[in-house]
Design a protein around this motif. Structure first.
Motif, PDB file in Angstrom:
ATOM      1  N   ASN A 243       1.017  -1.176   0.063  1.00 51.59           N
ATOM      2  CA  ASN A 243       0.033   0.161  -0.023  1.00 51.59           C
ATOM      3  C   ASN A 243       0.923   1.316  -0.020  1.00 51.59           C
ATOM      4  OD1 ASN A 243      -3.036  -0.502   0.040  1.00 51.59           O
ATOM      5  ND2 ASN A 243      -2.169  -1.948   1.254  1.00 51.59           N
ATOM      6  N   TYR A 244       1.918   1.320   0.756  1.00 56.56           N
ATOM      7  CA  TYR A 244       2.851   2.405   0.623  1.00 56.56           C
ATOM      8  C   TYR A 244       3.188   2.679  -0.704  1.00 56.56           C
ATOM      9  CZ  TYR A 244       7.039   5.151   1.487  1.00 56.56           C
ATOM     10  OH  TYR A 244       7.948   6.165   1.520  1.00 56.56           O
ATOM     11  N   GLU A 245       4.200   1.411  -1.260  1.00 55.12           N
ATOM     12  CA  GLU A 245       4.655   1.699  -2.578  1.00 55.12           C
ATOM     13  C   GLU A 245       3.624   2.186  -3.688  1.00 55.12           C
ATOM     14  OE1 GLU A 245       6.904  -1.854  -3.415  1.00 55.12           O
ATOM     15  OE2 GLU A 245       7.957  -1.718  -1.938  1.00 55.12           O
ATOM     16  N   ALA A 246       2.490   1.407  -3.529  1.00 52.48           N
ATOM     17  CA  ALA A 246       1.505   1.674  -4.646  1.00 52.48           C
ATOM     18  C   ALA A 246       1.003   3.221  -4.671  1.00 52.48           C
ATOM     19  CB  ALA A 246       0.336   0.931  -4.656  1.00 52.48           C
ATOM     20  N   THR A 247       0.697   3.586  -3.271  1.00 53.81           N
ATOM     21  CA  THR A 247       0.225   5.142  -3.133  1.00 53.81           C
ATOM     22  C   THR A 247       1.203   5.938  -3.813  1.00 53.81           C
ATOM     23  OG1 THR A 247      -1.311   4.230  -1.151  1.00 53.81           O
ATOM     24  CG2 THR A 247      -0.719   6.657  -1.380  1.00 53.81           C
ATOM     25  N   LYS A 248       2.321   6.050  -3.250  1.00 50.96           N
ATOM     26  CA  LYS A 248       3.495   6.810  -3.763  1.00 50.96           C
ATOM     27  C   LYS A 248       3.560   6.704  -5.423  1.00 50.96           C
ATOM     28  CE  LYS A 248       7.296   7.613  -2.154  1.00 50.96           C
ATOM     29  NZ  LYS A 248       8.840   7.499  -1.673  1.00 50.96           N
ATOM     30  N   LEU A 249       3.432   5.519  -5.948  1.00 52.11           N
ATOM     31  CA  LEU A 249       3.369   5.455  -7.374  1.00 52.11           C
ATOM     32  C   LEU A 249       2.197   6.043  -8.191  1.00 52.11           C
ATOM     33  CD1 LEU A 249       4.943   4.490  -9.757  1.00 52.11           C
ATOM     34  CD2 LEU A 249       4.190   2.304  -9.200  1.00 52.11           C
ATOM     35  N   ALA A 250       0.838   5.918  -7.446  1.00 50.45           N
ATOM     36  CA  ALA A 250      -0.222   6.358  -7.825  1.00 50.45           C
ATOM     37  C   ALA A 250      -0.124   8.227  -8.149  1.00 50.45           C
ATOM     38  CB  ALA A 250      -1.317   5.655  -7.446  1.00 50.45           C
ATOM     39  N   ILE A 251       0.201   8.558  -6.888  1.00 47.60           N
ATOM     40  CA  ILE A 251       0.303   9.975  -6.659  1.00 47.60           C
ATOM     41  C   ILE A 251       1.305  10.606  -7.783  1.00 47.60           C
ATOM     42  CG2 ILE A 251       1.184  11.750  -5.062  1.00 47.60           C
ATOM     43  CD1 ILE A 251      -0.161  10.027  -2.865  1.00 47.60           C
ATOM     44  N   ALA A 252       2.645   9.857  -7.781  1.00 46.78           N
ATOM     45  CA  ALA A 252       3.466  10.198  -8.936  1.00 46.78           C
ATOM     46  C   ALA A 252       2.888  10.528 -10.114  1.00 46.78           C
ATOM     47  CB  ALA A 252       5.036   9.611  -8.647  1.00 46.78           C
ATOM     48  N   ARG A 253       2.476   9.335 -10.465  1.00 48.86           N
ATOM     49  CA  ARG A 253       1.968   9.146 -11.981  1.00 48.86           C
ATOM     50  C   ARG A 253       0.580  10.283 -12.130  1.00 48.86           C
ATOM     51  NH1 ARG A 253       1.303   2.662 -12.171  1.00 48.86           N
ATOM     52  NH2 ARG A 253       3.421   2.323 -12.876  1.00 48.86           N
ATOM     53  N   ALA A 254      -0.120  10.466 -11.175  1.00 52.37           N
ATOM     54  CA  ALA A 254      -0.940  11.548 -11.064  1.00 52.37           C
ATOM     55  C   ALA A 254      -0.462  12.896 -11.715  1.00 52.37           C
ATOM     56  CB  ALA A 254      -1.990  11.565  -9.944  1.00 52.37           C
ATOM     57  N   MET A 255       0.522  13.369 -10.722  1.00 50.82           N
ATOM     58  CA  MET A 255       1.490  14.553 -10.972  1.00 50.82           C
ATOM     59  C   MET A 255       1.922  14.547 -12.141  1.00 50.82           C
ATOM     60  SD  MET A 255      -0.117  16.067  -8.330  1.00 50.82           S
ATOM     61  CE  MET A 255       1.303  17.590  -8.388  1.00 50.82           C
ATOM     62  N   LYS A 256       2.514  13.539 -12.717  1.00 46.79           N
ATOM     63  CA  LYS A 256       3.280  13.604 -13.849  1.00 46.79           C
ATOM     64  C   LYS A 256       2.606  13.273 -15.089  1.00 46.79           C
ATOM     65  CE  LYS A 256       7.412  11.529 -11.681  1.00 46.79           C
ATOM     66  NZ  LYS A 256       8.227  10.423 -11.677  1.00 46.79           N
ATOM     67  N   GLY A 257       1.089  13.089 -14.975  1.00 47.93           N
ATOM     68  CA  GLY A 257       0.282  12.883 -16.316  1.00 47.93           C
ATOM     69  C   GLY A 257       0.661  11.439 -16.753  1.00 47.93           C
ATOM     70  N   GLU A 258       1.156  10.457 -16.084  1.00 48.59           N
ATOM     71  CA  GLU A 258       1.581   9.026 -16.696  1.00 48.59           C
ATOM     72  C   GLU A 258       0.547   7.996 -16.489  1.00 48.59           C
ATOM     73  OE1 GLU A 258       6.115   9.537 -15.779  1.00 48.59           O
ATOM     74  OE2 GLU A 258       5.020   8.385 -14.442  1.00 48.59           O
ATOM     75  N   PRO A 259       0.339   7.344 -17.550  1.00 49.78           N
ATOM     76  CA  PRO A 259       1.087   7.104 -18.590  1.00 49.78           C
ATOM     77  C   PRO A 259       0.469   8.292 -19.768  1.00 49.78           C
ATOM     78  CG  PRO A 259      -0.612   5.223 -18.661  1.00 49.78           C
ATOM     79  CD  PRO A 259      -0.638   5.994 -17.307  1.00 49.78           C
ATOM     80  N   THR A 260       1.405   8.712 -20.449  1.00 51.78           N
ATOM     81  CA  THR A 260       1.081   9.854 -21.498  1.00 51.78           C
ATOM     82  C   THR A 260       0.386   9.111 -22.386  1.00 51.78           C
ATOM     83  OG1 THR A 260       3.127   9.395 -22.649  1.00 51.78           O
ATOM     84  CG2 THR A 260       3.147  11.097 -20.864  1.00 51.78           C
ATOM     85  N   VAL A 261      -0.237   9.962 -23.200  1.00 50.10           N
ATOM     86  CA  VAL A 261      -1.003   9.359 -24.620  1.00 50.10           C
ATOM     87  C   VAL A 261      -0.123   8.863 -25.553  1.00 50.10           C
ATOM     88  CG1 VAL A 261      -2.284  10.235 -26.459  1.00 50.10           C
ATOM     89  CG2 VAL A 261      -2.811  11.138 -24.342  1.00 50.10           C
ATOM     90  N   THR A 262       1.083   9.248 -25.808  1.00 46.72           N
ATOM     91  CA  THR A 262       2.166   8.958 -26.560  1.00 46.72           C
ATOM     92  C   THR A 262       2.422   7.382 -26.055  1.00 46.72           C
ATOM     93  OG1 THR A 262       3.098  11.108 -26.943  1.00 46.72           O
ATOM     94  CG2 THR A 262       4.627   9.129 -27.554  1.00 46.72           C
ATOM     95  N   GLU A 263       2.718   7.353 -24.618  1.00 46.80           N
ATOM     96  CA  GLU A 263       2.997   5.874 -24.239  1.00 46.80           C
ATOM     97  C   GLU A 263       2.094   5.097 -24.448  1.00 46.80           C
ATOM     98  OE1 GLU A 263       4.590   3.942 -20.154  1.00 46.80           O
ATOM     99  OE2 GLU A 263       4.100   6.038 -20.117  1.00 46.80           O
ATOM    100  N   LEU A 264       0.986   5.310 -24.278  1.00 47.17           N
ATOM    101  CA  LEU A 264      -0.477   4.483 -24.379  1.00 47.17           C
ATOM    102  C   LEU A 264      -0.481   3.905 -25.873  1.00 47.17           C
ATOM    103  CD1 LEU A 264      -3.174   6.297 -22.245  1.00 47.17           C
ATOM    104  CD2 LEU A 264      -2.163   4.074 -21.849  1.00 47.17           C
ATOM    105  N   ILE A 265      -0.433   4.710 -26.751  1.00 45.41           N
ATOM    106  CA  ILE A 265      -0.407   4.417 -28.318  1.00 45.41           C
ATOM    107  C   ILE A 265       0.741   3.926 -28.651  1.00 45.41           C
ATOM    108  CG2 ILE A 265      -0.361   5.656 -30.547  1.00 45.41           C
ATOM    109  CD1 ILE A 265      -1.842   7.964 -29.478  1.00 45.41           C
ATOM    110  N   ALA A 266       2.025   3.888 -28.216  1.00 45.61           N
ATOM    111  CA  ALA A 266       3.106   3.082 -28.498  1.00 45.61           C
ATOM    112  C   ALA A 266       3.193   1.810 -27.910  1.00 45.61           C
ATOM    113  CB  ALA A 266       4.415   3.706 -27.877  1.00 45.61           C
ATOM    114  N   ASN A 267       2.547   1.467 -26.975  1.00 43.35           N
ATOM    115  CA  ASN A 267       2.236   0.095 -26.000  1.00 43.35           C
ATOM    116  C   ASN A 267       1.129  -0.665 -26.561  1.00 43.35           C
ATOM    117  OD1 ASN A 267       4.838   0.520 -25.033  1.00 43.35           O
ATOM    118  ND2 ASN A 267       3.906   1.468 -23.331  1.00 43.35           N
ATOM    119  N   ARG A 268       0.217   0.097 -27.468  1.00 46.76           N
ATOM    120  CA  ARG A 268      -1.170  -0.412 -27.884  1.00 46.76           C
ATOM    121  C   ARG A 268      -1.231  -2.034 -28.214  1.00 46.76           C
ATOM    122  NH1 ARG A 268      -4.771  -3.341 -28.190  1.00 46.76           N
ATOM    123  NH2 ARG A 268      -6.623  -3.008 -29.142  1.00 46.76           N
TER     124      ARG A 268
END
Length: 179
Positions: free
Chosen positions: A140-165
């Protein structure tokens, strides 16, 4: 930093072998006067089976930004509530404070922002006699930190989602489709 009206993030951190302690928080971060702030205020009060609580690290230690946590599933036992309001809440609170300390969340805007975190806690945790409470905290500690970081960075980006489709698939589809 530009105005933060609505940021979203999620993360999954898997349990140690033999545990049911996977963590899968989903987070919304926003200004107290924006859509997240309105949703935050609307969450005041309780709904049967879906406890809502401020995230605290310990008695008299509510985190900033003010954060409301709730479950993604219906709570059916006091043992479950004890884990949710104990270990999971502590891990979530520590992760938020560490995000402030590490600059992931802006310290100077902590009172202008609020967060809503929806948590998954496997119901088997409440009845597992061999529950590894350290692993429950860790995931829960690791996942919460990661979820917050992803929210603040806007990750995954649209470019990343399309590239990994074509290379990344939902785990539930494993083996269903051939590329």
């Amino acid at each position: 930093m530009s105005e933060i009206w609505l940021r979203t993030g999620e993360a999954t951190v898997l349990a140690s072998e033999g545990q049911f302690t996977d963590a899968m928080p989903e987070v919304m971060i926003g200004h107290v006067n924006g859509p997240v702030g309105h949703a935050f205020a609307a969450m005041a009060g309780q709904v049967a089976g879906h406890p809502r609580m401020f995230v605290i690290r310990d008695l008299n230690q509510m985190v900033r930004p003010a954060t409301m946590m709730t479950t993604k599933m219906t709570v059916r036992s006091e043992d479950y509530v004890e884990l949710l309001g104990g270990i999971v809440q502590a891990a979530t609170g520590d992760a938020i404070v560490d995000c402030l300390a590490e600059g992931v969340l802006p310290q100077d805007r902590a009172d202008e922002l609020c967060m809503i975190i929806m948590l998954w806690l496997d119901p088997r945790c409440a009845t597992d006699k061999n529950l590894d409470r350290h692993d429950l905290y860790r995931t829960n500690y690791e996942a919460t930190k990661l979820a917050i970081a992803r929210a603040m960075k806007g990750e995954p980006t649209v470019t990343e989602l399309i590239a990994n489709r074509k290379t990344i698939h939902h785990y539930a589809l494993e083996g269903m489709f051939e590329d």
